[in-house]
Structures are given as C-alpha cells and as structure tokens.
Write a protein that holds these residues in place. Structure first.
Motif, short mmCIF file in Angstrom:
data_model
loop_
_atom_site.label_atom_id
_atom_site.label_comp_id
_atom_site.label_asym_id
_atom_site.label_seq_id
_atom_site.Cartn_x
_atom_site.Cartn_y
_atom_site.Cartn_z
N PHE A 199 -5.34 10.76 -8.38
CA PHE A 199 -4.32 9.91 -8.88
C PHE A 199 -4.08 8.82 -7.98
O PHE A 199 -3.80 8.81 -6.58
CB PHE A 199 -3.03 10.67 -9.11
N ASN A 200 -3.98 7.57 -8.35
CA ASN A 200 -3.42 6.12 -7.59
C ASN A 200 -2.82 5.22 -8.56
O ASN A 200 -2.71 5.48 -9.70
CB ASN A 200 -4.73 5.80 -6.75
N GLN A 201 -2.64 4.05 -7.97
CA GLN A 201 -2.01 3.09 -8.78
C GLN A 201 -2.69 2.49 -9.94
O GLN A 201 -2.34 1.59 -10.54
CB GLN A 201 -1.30 2.04 -8.00
N ASN A 202 -4.10 2.62 -9.74
CA ASN A 202 -5.00 2.40 -11.12
C ASN A 202 -5.47 3.38 -11.95
O ASN A 202 -6.32 3.04 -12.73
CB ASN A 202 -6.37 1.87 -10.15
N TYR A 262 2.15 9.39 -14.51
CA TYR A 262 1.98 9.68 -13.09
C TYR A 262 2.82 8.54 -12.49
O TYR A 262 2.89 7.18 -12.46
CB TYR A 262 0.63 9.14 -12.75
N LEU A 263 3.84 8.86 -11.41
CA LEU A 263 4.62 7.96 -10.64
C LEU A 263 3.78 7.90 -9.25
O LEU A 263 3.91 8.63 -8.68
CB LEU A 263 5.77 8.59 -10.43
N HIS A 264 3.39 6.54 -8.81
CA HIS A 264 2.79 6.10 -7.61
C HIS A 264 3.94 5.69 -6.84
O HIS A 264 4.38 4.42 -6.84
CB HIS A 264 1.70 5.37 -7.89
N LEU A 265 4.39 6.44 -5.71
CA LEU A 265 5.43 6.11 -4.96
C LEU A 265 4.74 6.07 -3.46
O LEU A 265 5.67 6.42 -2.65
CB LEU A 265 6.77 6.96 -5.08
N ASP A 322 1.83 2.29 -0.28
CA ASP A 322 0.76 1.09 -0.84
C ASP A 322 1.08 0.87 -2.29
O ASP A 322 0.57 0.24 -2.66
CB ASP A 322 -0.56 1.51 -0.51
N TYR A 323 2.38 1.07 -2.68
CA TYR A 323 2.62 0.90 -4.07
C TYR A 323 2.99 -0.55 -4.36
O TYR A 323 3.29 -1.31 -3.58
CB TYR A 323 3.78 1.86 -4.57
N GLN A 324 2.77 -0.92 -5.74
CA GLN A 324 2.82 -2.24 -6.15
C GLN A 324 4.10 -2.62 -6.58
O GLN A 324 5.09 -1.94 -7.02
CB GLN A 324 1.87 -2.85 -6.79
N ASP A 325 4.46 -3.72 -7.09
CA ASP A 325 6.09 -4.18 -7.51
C ASP A 325 6.08 -3.56 -8.98
O ASP A 325 7.16 -2.93 -9.05
CB ASP A 325 5.81 -5.63 -7.90
N HIS A 326 5.24 -3.26 -9.70
CA HIS A 326 5.56 -2.62 -10.85
C HIS A 326 5.77 -1.00 -10.76
O HIS A 326 6.49 -0.42 -11.44
CB HIS A 326 4.22 -2.82 -12.10
N ASP A 327 5.03 -0.23 -9.71
CA ASP A 327 5.34 1.06 -9.50
C ASP A 327 6.88 1.01 -8.99
O ASP A 327 7.80 2.23 -9.28
CB ASP A 327 4.41 1.22 -8.34
#
Length: 476
Positions: free
Chosen positions: A149-152, A176-179, A182-187
């Motif tokens: 699991f990752n931000q993609n 899935y919550l990517h916190l 290295d998370y991005q603005d939408h996360d």
C-alpha cells in the motif's frame, strides 16, 4: 485493587495478572503521575472496551462487516460496527506513537481499532482490552496487500480524491489512508472536517503512518469539543493513552526488572540519557560527546569533576546517581563512565553508568532487537530526569510514559556542538514531524502552529507540531 495500581482508573480491573505482570506491577517502579485522567476519558475507555467486545475479531458483527470487503468495492448497507486497521510499519518508537494516534482517532470516531501484528507486535505488547484481542485475525482478506500500500494504490483515499473518483454518493467498503511522511496534498485532506464527514460512511479504514498525528486532530473543528473533555490538560494525550495501551509482555518485563534491580534500584537518583546520532560514520563523535557533557553539567544533572589528585573526602551519607545510557553506539557510555571513574566529583556523589545494549545499527525487523529497544524505552521512563536527542521517537515515548519534560539535545549542525547544548521541553507530548499546513475551510496554506494556543511548533523541529499545556501557550 487500588486506584494507584489502576493508574487512576485508566486500567480496567479483572485482567489475569500472571498473563501480563507489567500491567498492574509497573506502578511499583515508577513515581505516581502528577496527571490524573479526566472522568470523561475514563468513561470513554470503558465504553470503548464494551464496543471492542461487541465488535472485535470473530464476533457476529465483525463477521458481518467483513463481508463488505469480500463482496467488493461498494457498501451494500450500513454496518453496525466500523473499524480502523493500523498497519505495523517503521521503527518501534514510531509504531507506538502512531498506534496511540490511531487509537485516539478510533475513540473520536466510534471505530474499533485492530492491529496488524507485523513481525512482533504480539511478542512485545500485552493485550490492552479486556476479553477481546486487538490483533487483526490472520485470515483478514487483504493483509497480503498491506506492505505494498502506498499513495498510488487504487484504494488510497488521497489518490481517489486527486482523480475525482470520490463523490458524495460513493460508498466504498474500505479505504486506505496514506499518512506516511511522504504523503501528498490530497492525502492530507484526511485532516479536514468535510473529509471526516465522508469517511464516517466507510466501514473499514486501513491506515499506514509513521507520524504522531495527534496535534492535527486538535485542529479538526468537529473533534474540538470532545478532545477538550477527554484531555483538559492538553499535553497529557500520549501520557494517558501510552500507559493505557502499552504493557510489556512477560518476556520483555523480565528484561526490564533484571536491568532495573541490577543497576537502578539502589540509586538515590536515576538519570536517563538517550543518544541518537544523525551523521554517518563510526562514532562516538567528539562534538556529540561535548554536547552531552555540556548539557548535563549546565543543567546540574551531573556534578563537576575534581581534577585534584587527592580527590574529595567521601561524605558520611554519600548520595549516588545511576545514569542509564541508551544508544546504538557504546562509545558515549564508555567515555562518560571513564570520566567519572578516573576523577571524583566535587560534591562527593558517587556516579555510576549503565548501558543495557549497543546494537550498532537499527534492526527494525529483528524480534530480539525490538525486545531490547522496548525494554530500554521503558527503563528510560523509570528515571527521575531524562535527556534525549532531537527528533527521537524513542525519547518521545520515554518522556510520555514517564509524564516528565525531558532535556532535549539540539540537533548538531556542521559537526559541532550547539550552544546552548540543550533545553527543557515545553511539553511532554511527542512532535508531529510532518504536519499539513493547510486551512481546509479557506482552502489555502497557513501556519498550523499559530491556529490555536495549544498547538505549537516543536523545540527540536521548527516545522513540526506538538500539543502544549496552558503554561506554555506563549512559548515559541
């Protein structure tokens, strides 16, 4: 069973003491906390325990809700129980901080916390909830996806927001919550009220993080009232939740007691020094050594040394200090120990040093390494005074469990000892190392360390956020 043994009511009575000796016995090794949990927090914990019994692994409610994941991506109907699944990720200090964060989120959103056991969670920590395990069952249908699991990932909430896949009508069975750092603005939209409103309808939230994100929960308007009732003293969040959740297993407890009785028990004062070094290469580094000594002497934690050959006449009632050093490198312990072995102190005090282990490098995936790390964090939390390195989650855990404000060693720059070498922490709360800087309502960037008086920038990381008590609202 006394309230002291139950940590002021934090712990529920009725556990089998032999199954987890540390749960009720650790109080004998630590000073009584100055901070009492609020009646609202105690009530909330008892309510949560009831919810966990009702909805925990393999209950009827759990089995029914699990069908939502197995059936596909869309929720067919509302569910009786909702869950937050915490993925075991990163080093042990990070895991403890993020698990406390996830549990607070569970309390705020009426979710059941289930813990991915990873390599060693069951080996390190006793079950914290009565009558029902917090460990995610081994047959959970998507456990084999956790590592990837990752931000993609297709189920990542941030990615779905970015690609406009999420709508008001969406009813995903899990997200899935990517916190992670290295998370991005939408996360980071996770920390917005409107997003929390949407997430309420999702029965399964799967979270991966290496951040203590509690300070940003205090900036979510819909959580504000409840958090104020749970924690009237804002800087006690990890202190209370950490002591509620984290009890060493009997195997780790055996290590702790052996070390404590051999080296710390008979001293008049116990001081913990935790050293984390950022530079690469073979230590010990002289500038780090200089910084530790300067901090200890300037803050009067250690007495000065007498350079006279005749030494100091021993005192009749000689006081002793035991210094617990924790570091991957043995050099700092050896240098400090040699200093006080070769010269008497000007006060006549007897100073002894002890380092339980020196593993040379972090071995996150090794069970025995993490047992030692947990034992050392716990031992540090039993000391009277604590000195910790900047940015150290190891140190954050120790001071939080102890309920004390550590002396923080400033991060060295250009391989030279900082001046001043250290400062006392403005609160015992951990630092959120990678917070969002965004006003959800205005939809623009802001300094989130200036929004409310109890969320401030950290002493050891200028862009980080931490909770502070009322007496530190004006400190920057």
């Amino acid at each position: 069973m006394t309230q002291h043994k139950l940590l002021g009511g934090l712990l529920a009575p009725g556990f089998d003491e032999k199954s987890c000796l540390s749960r009720y016995h650790s109080v004998s090794y630590r000073k009584m906390s100055r901070y009492m949990p609020s009646s609202h927090l105690l009530s909330k914990l008892r309510s949560y325990e009831d919810l966990h019994r009702q909805c925990g692994p393999h209950t009827k409610s759990y089995n029914e809700t699990l069908k939502q994941i197995k059936a596909g991506n869309t929720v067919a109907s509302s569910t009786e129980c909702n869950y937050i699944v915490w993925i075991s990720f990163s080093g042990l200090g990070n895991r403890m901080l993020t698990l406390a964060s996830a549990f607070l989120y569970a309390l705020l959103t009426n979710r059941v916390l289930l813990v991915d056991r990873g390599k060693d969670m069951a080996d390190l920590f006793c079950e914290p909830f009565p009558d029902m395990s917090w460990l995610l069952p081994l047959d959970f249908p998507i456990t084999n996806q956790f590592e990837s699991f990752n931000q993609n990932s297709p189920s990542c909430y941030g990615k779905m927001l970015k690609n406009n896949i999420i709508t008001k009508e969406s009813k995903p069975s899990f997200l899935y919550l990517h916190l992670v750092h290295d998370y991005q603005d939408h996360d980071k939209m996770f920390f917005c009220d409107q997003d929390q409103t949407f997430l309420k309808r999702v029965p399964w939230l799967i979270m991966k993080t290496n951040n203590y994100f509690v300070p940003s929960l205090f900036l979510i308007l819909s959580f504000e009232k409840e958090l104020s009732k749970l924690f009237p003293e804002k800087e006690t969040v990890f202190h209370h939740l950490g002591r509620y959740l984290f009890h060493p297993t009997n195997q780790v407890w055996g290590l702790i007691i052996r070390y404590y009785q051999a080296y710390l028990a008979k001293a008049d004062e116990r001081i913990g020094i935790q050293v984390r070094v950022f530079d690469t290469g073979k230590g010990p580094f002289p500038y780090v050594m200089d910084q530790i000594v300067a901090c200890a002497l300037n803050s009067k934690l250690l007495p000065k040394l007498s350079m006279k050959e005749s030494g100091i006449t021993p005192l009749r009632n000689q006081r002793s200090k035991a210094i617990l050093v924790t570091s991957l490198d043995s050099g700092y312990y050896e240098n400090l120990s040699n200093m006080y072995w070769e010269h008497p102190t000007v006060t006549g005090e007897v100073i002894s040093f002890f380092q339980p282990s020196h593993e040379e490098y972090q071995q996150t995936e090794k069970k025995n390494h993490n047992r030692k790390a947990w034992a050392e964090m716990f031992l540090l939390s039993l000391t009277d005074v604590l000195v910790t390195s900047s940015w150290s989650t190891f140190g954050y855990v120790a001071q939080g469990l102890a309920g004390s404000k550590a002396w923080i060693l400033y991060k060295p720059e250009n391989r030279s000892a900082p001046n001043p070498p250290c400062r006392i922490a403005m609160s015992m709360e951990p630092c959120f190392h990678a917070p969002p800087f965004y006003d959800c309502k205005a939809k623009k960037g802001i300094d989130t360390g200036l929004v409310v008086p109890h969320v401030r920038h950290c002493e050891d990381m200028s862009w980080g956020l931490k909770l502070v008590g009322a007496d530190n609202h004006l400190q920057q």
